[in-house]
Design an enzyme around this catalytic site. Structure first.
Site, short mmCIF file in Angstrom:
data_model
loop_
_atom_site.label_atom_id
_atom_site.label_comp_id
_atom_site.label_asym_id
_atom_site.label_seq_id
_atom_site.Cartn_x
_atom_site.Cartn_y
_atom_site.Cartn_z
N LYS A 108 -25.51 -36.27 -13.64
CA LYS A 108 -25.18 -35.64 -12.31
C LYS A 108 -26.03 -34.15 -12.08
O LYS A 108 -26.67 -34.10 -11.06
CB LYS A 108 -23.87 -35.22 -12.42
CG LYS A 108 -22.96 -36.19 -12.25
CD LYS A 108 -21.45 -36.06 -12.24
CE LYS A 108 -20.61 -37.36 -12.19
NZ LYS A 108 -19.13 -37.19 -12.53
N GLN A 167 -15.16 -32.15 -14.22
CA GLN A 167 -15.12 -33.43 -14.71
C GLN A 167 -13.66 -33.88 -15.08
O GLN A 167 -13.14 -33.07 -16.01
CB GLN A 167 -16.20 -33.53 -15.76
CG GLN A 167 -16.22 -35.17 -16.36
CD GLN A 167 -16.98 -35.96 -15.45
OE1 GLN A 167 -17.73 -35.54 -14.42
NE2 GLN A 167 -16.84 -37.11 -15.56
N ASP A 194 -16.31 -34.02 -4.80
CA ASP A 194 -15.83 -35.10 -5.53
C ASP A 194 -14.57 -36.03 -4.56
O ASP A 194 -14.25 -36.77 -4.70
CB ASP A 194 -15.13 -34.51 -6.79
CG ASP A 194 -15.54 -35.50 -7.98
OD1 ASP A 194 -16.37 -36.29 -7.83
OD2 ASP A 194 -14.92 -35.35 -9.00
N1 GUN Z 1 -14.32 -39.07 -14.27
C1 GUN Z 1 -14.82 -40.15 -13.94
N2 GUN Z 1 -15.13 -40.63 -12.79
C2 GUN Z 1 -15.21 -39.27 -12.27
C3 GUN Z 1 -15.64 -38.84 -10.98
O1 GUN Z 1 -16.03 -39.59 -9.92
N3 GUN Z 1 -15.34 -37.38 -10.61
C4 GUN Z 1 -14.86 -36.75 -11.44
N4 GUN Z 1 -14.69 -35.40 -11.43
N5 GUN Z 1 -14.38 -37.21 -13.10
C5 GUN Z 1 -14.59 -38.39 -13.27
#
Ligand code: GUN
Length: 295
Positions: free
Chosen positions: A61, A105, A128
């Site tokens: 990311k 995350q 998100d």
């Molecule tokens: N963990 C797995 N997929 C995601 C996501 O799209 N966003 C976040 N914040 N955590 C994740």
């Protein structure tokens, strides 16, 4: 259907290539930011603990944010961080005018509660799309950020010419991260599919799916979707990830399904990269909502 600039699988299905579409999205954002005179657009990521897959997701990311011409801010806390410490880190980012998008995350380490942490993210910075306010906006049809994985599924279908209007869609899996928002996106005006939300208690899943023009599998059961689930010509999008002894596997048995489907995502290289592409799109939109872009 118009001739598509797309690869096909050996069996003739359109390969919905998420790496390629992610790269197109990132390049387009980079150009848009450059055309605006390179304003400061900042994505802040928060990682708590030492979960290896989460470390890899975050690294990707951050890398793509930089490729898109954005600034990547990163906060990392150890697995022993307290609830108060995690909340303080997110509160600081929420109040910082130089930060436009915040991504915490998930999952957080055992013993930490994600809900009060997500509650601290203002909807404009919730790139998100996972907080209750963003979800509420999606349900109510108001402007806001849409969760990245289901948005990535929609972008893949748009890019690769999958018709949705009046089509039957089955989403397997009712997670907050994917299944629930996916159903809302498929059913909303402009997309106009007729979605069914299927799960472990739905009974004959194969029969349900065989009736569908679009299958989105997001349940985390390796190889669940086999040939007898798929109507000839259907679009099949695989969101599942299982870490098995044979490596990472999706919910779709790709080799069994690709000669029946009309379009299919590879795994890896399908919906996963699009989650990151859409995170970049949401971060750009966040900067615009917060008045950080000229014009
Ligand atoms: N963990 C797995 N997929 C995601 C996501 O799209 N966003 C976040 N914040 N955590 C994740």
């Amino acid at each position: 259907m118009a001739e598509l600039d797309a690869e096909r699988t050996p069996g003739g299905a359109v390969l919905m290539d998420g790496n390629r579409l992610r790269d197109e999205l990132v390049a387009e954002l980079r150009h848009r930011i450059a055309d605006l005179g390179n304003p400061h657009v900042c994505l802040a990521t928060v990682l708590v603990g030492d979960d290896k897959p989460s470390q890899i997701y975050i690294r990707n990311k951050r890398k793509k944010a930089e490729e898109a011409g954005m600034v990547s801010r990163h906060v990392e806390l150890g697995a022993e961080a307290s609830q108060a410490e995690v909340e303080e880190a997110v509160r600081d980012l929420a109040g910082d005018p130089d930060v436009h998008g915040i991504l915490v995350q998930l999952p957080l380490p055992d013993g930490l509660d994600a809900e009060p942490v997500l509650d601290l993210i203002p909807p404009e910075k919730d790139v998100d799309g996972l907080t209750e306010r963003s979800m509420g906006r999606l349900v109510r049809g108001r402007d806001g950020h849409v969760p990245c994985t289901p948005l990535g599924v929609m972008r893949l279908m748009e890019r690769y010419g999958v018709e949705t209007s009046g089509k039957k869609a089955v989403v397997i899996g009712r997670s907050t991260l994917v299944g629930l928002p996916q159903v809302l996106l498929l059913g909303r005006k402009g997309c106009d599919a007729t979605p069914v939300l299927a799960h472990s208690r739905s009974g004959d899943l194969a029969a349900l799916c065989r009736d569908a023009d679009i299958i989105v599998a997001a349940v985390g059961v390796a190889g669940l979707v086999t040939a007898d689930f798929v109507k000839p010509g259907a679009a099949v999008l695989d969101v599942g990830i299982s870490r098995t002894a044979d490596g990472i596997q999706g919910d779709v048995d790709f080799d069994a399904v690709e000669s029946i489907a009309g379009a299919i995502t590879p795994m890896p290289g399908g919906t996963g990269p699009m989650t990151i592409g859409c995170l970049m799109e949401n971060t750009f939109n966040a900067a615009r909502m917060l008045g950080a872009l000229p014009g």
